[in-house]
Design a protein around this motif. Structure first.
Motif, short mmCIF file in Angstrom:
data_model
loop_
_atom_site.label_atom_id
_atom_site.label_comp_id
_atom_site.label_asym_id
_atom_site.label_seq_id
_atom_site.Cartn_x
_atom_site.Cartn_y
_atom_site.Cartn_z
N LYS A 199 0.81 -1.22 0.00
CA LYS A 199 0.00 0.00 0.00
C LYS A 199 0.84 1.28 0.00
O LYS A 199 0.51 2.23 -0.68
CB LYS A 199 -0.92 0.04 1.22
CG LYS A 199 -2.15 -0.84 1.05
CD LYS A 199 -3.11 -0.68 2.21
CE LYS A 199 -4.14 -1.81 2.14
NZ LYS A 199 -4.95 -1.92 3.33
N PHE A 200 1.89 1.28 0.81
CA PHE A 200 2.60 2.55 0.98
C PHE A 200 3.99 2.52 0.37
O PHE A 200 4.80 3.41 0.62
CB PHE A 200 2.63 2.93 2.47
CG PHE A 200 1.24 2.98 3.05
CD1 PHE A 200 0.35 3.97 2.65
CD2 PHE A 200 0.81 2.00 3.94
CE1 PHE A 200 -0.95 3.99 3.15
CE2 PHE A 200 -0.49 2.03 4.45
CZ PHE A 200 -1.37 3.03 4.04
N GLU A 201 4.23 1.50 -0.44
CA GLU A 201 5.52 1.34 -1.11
C GLU A 201 5.89 2.62 -1.89
O GLU A 201 5.07 3.15 -2.66
CB GLU A 201 5.44 0.13 -2.05
CG GLU A 201 6.60 -0.03 -3.01
CD GLU A 201 7.85 -0.58 -2.32
OE1 GLU A 201 7.79 -0.88 -1.10
OE2 GLU A 201 8.89 -0.68 -2.98
N GLY A 202 7.10 3.09 -1.64
CA GLY A 202 7.61 4.21 -2.44
C GLY A 202 7.06 5.57 -2.03
O GLY A 202 7.31 6.56 -2.70
N MET A 203 6.29 5.62 -0.94
CA MET A 203 5.71 6.92 -0.56
C MET A 203 6.60 7.54 0.51
O MET A 203 7.06 6.86 1.42
CB MET A 203 4.28 6.72 -0.05
CG MET A 203 3.36 6.21 -1.14
SD MET A 203 1.69 5.87 -0.58
CE MET A 203 0.84 7.34 -1.07
N ALA A 204 6.79 8.85 0.39
CA ALA A 204 7.76 9.53 1.24
C ALA A 204 7.40 9.41 2.72
O ALA A 204 8.22 9.03 3.55
CB ALA A 204 7.85 11.00 0.84
N ASP A 205 6.16 9.67 3.06
CA ASP A 205 5.78 9.70 4.48
C ASP A 205 4.66 8.69 4.71
O ASP A 205 3.49 9.05 4.91
CB ASP A 205 5.33 11.13 4.84
CG ASP A 205 4.83 11.21 6.28
OD1 ASP A 205 5.14 10.30 7.08
OD2 ASP A 205 4.10 12.18 6.58
#
Ligand SMILES: Cc1ncc(C[n+]2csc(CCOP(=O)(O)OP(=O)(O)O)c2C)c(N)n1
Ligand SMILES: [Mg+2]
Length: 792
Positions: free
Chosen positions: A366-372
């Motif tokens: 879900k949050f792969e590669g997201m900064a925060d």
């Protein structure tokens, strides 16, 4: 929305979630087509470009603007984005999206009944979901105008996410007109104006037509043409030249340059507006990638502009947002005219994956590669739409009040319908209060008149009956009030079925049960058949009363005489069809229907069942204006049960039975007369009264399935009824409709069968003329019966 750091941060988070939804939707389709094993070689499909076109709009809505009480119809081919957003909310499982378009997986097009995530309104047949939102809003107003409406449900907005080519569908305009008449409120249509359909790029100048149409119907029109980046560029020296170029660019050129990318943009722009001064500098300050991003920054892809415009549209006036977009936005498919079913290659999806900072093997994270990631997770938990409260409501079943009998003497089923409804209208019952009737301009001619006189027409404000006030005598009182229970419609049958669909889901959408009854002329079911199918597909619950029907309509002629409708009724899932002959049958069926419409059990996996008896559904009654002699009898419980099962012996067979005459509907009179004539020369004849070929047939199929699965005792009603008929006996079936409706009866136990019915367009004439012409009168039945038995 206020400016400042928080607002900027919110925009940044929603932009990040847009990218994530874009990625997941593209990956979902890629995975289904190229990674999941394909066992049968049939293309799986899915629409990457159409999904990309809407990703920013949907992210702005779901992550920013929507409230739990809002109800949304998502453009069918944006289903992957919808599922991706639900997945990010934690309302869709990884397993379902890994199985997008597979058996039991997330559905190709959002489905209320088949998807397990939070689909409000199914879509698939373009245009219908759009119009459904208008009727949902009108029904919301209807319910909220009633004193019994619950107060704990907030007023929602009905939102349609619309493909621009959906506006080619005529039913969209039919509903605009109807909405205008009824003072439509709380409806948003957001048009994904990518100027592409399935086959290609749309005509120039479409925008002006669309805008004019919505203004003509008194809608607010909000245009989102330029994104924030573009607006900033326009403010730079030379910017207004760039703006003029964009405004004048033909759709096809814009799309083609979108596809070709930054270098092509530069070449073209410099060629056409490069002035070696301000504009050239404006263009050359940007890299190829930046230039491509600027030109793709149309209003419909700009989170900031979307949020601003959605949040500024405060009033309850219906509002259309025309959001300029690029089909295939932010993917290598952008702008290509053939991109509708086009999919990225492995190489292209790889490039997209890398641009999203998604590592191989982490495509679904879900949050792969997201900064925060942590911040985003916290944000998701605060999104207004993503509450833990169930958005799908319910309302207890309203008790039925028993059959309302209507006396004896010759009568037609249509007359009886009016009397039964009038008897219900006179009761002070919850059932009567929850009924909402509606009809496409055939209220009086389908016998709803007395009901309307007692229960009034609905309007959101009081309107007197002018004719009554002017003391002009009329059988009809036409008074409009917010408490009124008849919803007056114009002639469009599509609108009837969309209205029945919305009213028939009121318990689930708005938490208040309605018992909708819609009347129309039987042949015009075909005019609205797709909307009927759509209402059933959504599991809406209503009673459809179609009258008059068949060639029994005599003088009205072939344009008004229905032939195929019983077959539509049989084949339509979610719709139990009946064609009673007598008033007492009708009263039993209507009482049963009000209960059946409210059932919501889980279908048992047991194949012996006709599962619809547990889950419930809608009901279709095919009625007639031809009065026939009524049988002197009282309907006891066993007879009532058989009427609902679909057939009973009007004249029971004995062991020496030679012929069975099986009829459905108004041909009862002909069957009875034929039997009397044949009985005269002592042939042994039985009469089978079929009230529902549909339920009889469904029961037969269920029993066959059950036996194939080992339940050797399974017997359907029709098998039981025919069990005592000797094998050498023959069957004559008769119906004022296509003969195939009853023709299958011969295959139940293998009796020789002659099927009578109507196979060609009707005619004007008397009933006798027409029955003789089509070979469905007593004579024809008698001739058929004699040909099947030798007599004594
Ligand atoms: C009634 C109906 N006819 C045809 C189709 C096949 N179809 C699916 S999408 C589409 C074109 C859609 O174009 P548009 O609404 O502009 O959406 P876009 O893909 O551009 O976002 C067509 C013809 C359909 N789904 N329903
Ligand atoms: Mg389009």
């Amino acid at each position: 929305m206020g400016g400042g750091h928080d607002a900027d941060q919110r925009i940044a988070v929603i932009e990040a979630l847009t990218k994530k939804a874009l990625w997941l939707s593209n990956w979902m389709i890629h995975h289904a087509n190229h990674i999941r094993p394909n066992v049968d070689g049939v293309k799986v499909g899915g629409h990457q470009a159409s999904s990309a076109s809407m990703a920013a709009i949907m992210a702005a809505l779901y992550f920013g603007v929507l409230r739990p009480e809002d109800r949304v119809a998502v453009k069918p081919h944006a289903s992957p984005v919808f599922h991706a957003i639900q997945y990010l909310f934690g309302k869709q499982s990884l397993e379902k999206i890994e199985n997008f378009r597979a058996f039991g997986g997330a559905q190709s097009y959002p489905s209320r009944t088949k998807d397990t995530d939070d689909v409000d309104i199914s879509t698939g047949s373009v245009g219908l979901g759009v119009a459904f939102t208008a009727f949902a809003s009108l029904i919301q107003d209807y319910v909220r105008a009633k004193p019994w409406a619950r107060k704990d449900v907030a007023e929602g907005r009905m939102v349609a996410l619309v493909g621009d080519a959906e506006l080619d569908e005529g039913n969209v305009y039919e509903c605009l007109l109807e909405g205008w008449k009824h003072g439509l409120r709380n409806t948003w249509w957001i048009i994904d104006y990518n100027r592409q359909s399935l086959d290609g790029v749309v005509r120039e100048g479409l925008y002006d037509r669309i805008e004019a149409i919505f203004r003509a119907f008194d809608w607010n029109v909000v245009t989102l043409k330029y994104g924030a980046l573009q607006r900033a560029a326009f403010a730079e020296p030379g910017g207004e030249k760039l703006k003029s170029w964009i405004d004048a660019a033909p759709n096809a050129i814009y799309s083609a340059l979108m596809f070709r990318g930054g270098a092509a943009w530069r070449e073209r722009l410099l060629d056409e507006i490069g002035d070696q001064g301000n504009v050239t500098a404006l263009i050359n300050r940007r890299s190829d990638a930046q230039l491509a991003e600027l030109m793709a920054n149309l209003g419909g892809h700009c989170t900031q502009s979307l949020l601003e415009q959605f949040e500024a549209a405060g009033s309850d006036k219906p509002t259309v947002f025309i959001a300029y977009t690029v089909k295939g936005w932010a993917t290598p498919l952008a702008g290509h005219k053939d991109n509708h079913a086009g999919q990225m290659t492995g190489t292209q999806i790889d490039i997209l994956r890398k641009s999203m900072n998604v590592r191989e093997g982490h495509e679904w994270d879900k949050f792969e590669g997201m900064a925060d990631a942590a911040g985003i997770e916290r944000f998701l938990a605060t999104v207004p739409f993503n509450t833990s409260k169930t958005r799908r409501l319910s309302s207890p079943a309203v008790p039925t009040i028993g059959p309302q009998f209507v006396g004896t003497g010759a009568t037609s089923t249509q007359t009886a319908f009016g009397k039964i409804l009038d008897a219900i209208a006179k009761t002070d019952s919850e059932l009567a209060r929850r009924i909402i009737t509606t009809s496409p301009d055939v209220t009086v001619s389908t016998n709803l008149g007395t009901w309307v006189n007692r229960r009034n027409l609905y309007a959101n404000r009081e309107m007197v009956d002018v004719f009554q006030k002017e003391s002009i005598p009329s059988a009809q009182k036409w008074r409009f009030t917010p408490e009124g229970q008849h919803f007056e419609l114009g002639i469009a049958e599509m609108n009837l079925f969309l209205a029945l669909g919305a009213a028939g889901l009121s318990h689930s959408l708005f938490g208040e049960r309605l018992l909708p009854i819609g009347t129309l002329y039987d042949p015009f079911i075909s005019r609205g058949a797709d909307a009927l199918n759509y209402a059933c597909y959504q599991d809406a619950r209503f009673l459809l009363v179609a009258t008059p029907s068949g060639v029994s309509l005599a003088g009205e002629g072939g344009a008004h005489q229905s032939i195929a409708s019983p077959l539509i009724g049989m084949a339509q899932d979610g719709l139990a069809s009946f064609e009673p002959a007598f008033a007492d049958e009708l009263s039993v069926i209507m009482d049963w229907a009000f209960d059946y419409m409210q059932r919501e059990g889980d279908a048992r996996p047991d194949l012996a069942d006709w599962p619809r008896d547990v889950t419930g559904g809608s009901v279709y009654l095919r009625l007639s204006t031809r009065g026939i002699e009524q049988p002197p009898r009282t309907v006891d419980k066993p007879l009532a049960d058989d009427i609902i099962r679909g057939a009973y012996w009007l004249k029971a067979p004995d062991p020496s039975c030679e012929v069975v005459i099986a009829y459905q509907g108004v041909l009862a009179s002909e069957a009875i007369a034929a039997a009397a004539a044949i009985g005269g020369d002592r042939r042994n004849v039985a009469i089978l009264a079929v009230t529902s070929a549909d339920r009889l047939n469904a029961g037969w199929h269920a029993a066959q399935r059950a036996r194939m699965h080992g339940d050797s005792d399974a017997r359907s009603h029709i098998e039981t009824l025919l069990a005592d008929i000797p094998y050498r006996a023959g069957l004559v079936t008769a119906i004022d409709a296509h003969p195939a409706t009853l023709g299958w009866l011969g295959s139940v136990l293998g009796h020789r069968t002659i099927t009578l019915g109507v196979e060609h367009f009707g005619q004007t004439g008397t009933v006798n003329d027409l029955y003789a012409h089509f070979g469905i009168d007593a004579n024809a039945i008698e001739t058929a019966a004699r040909s099947l038995s030798s007599g004594r």
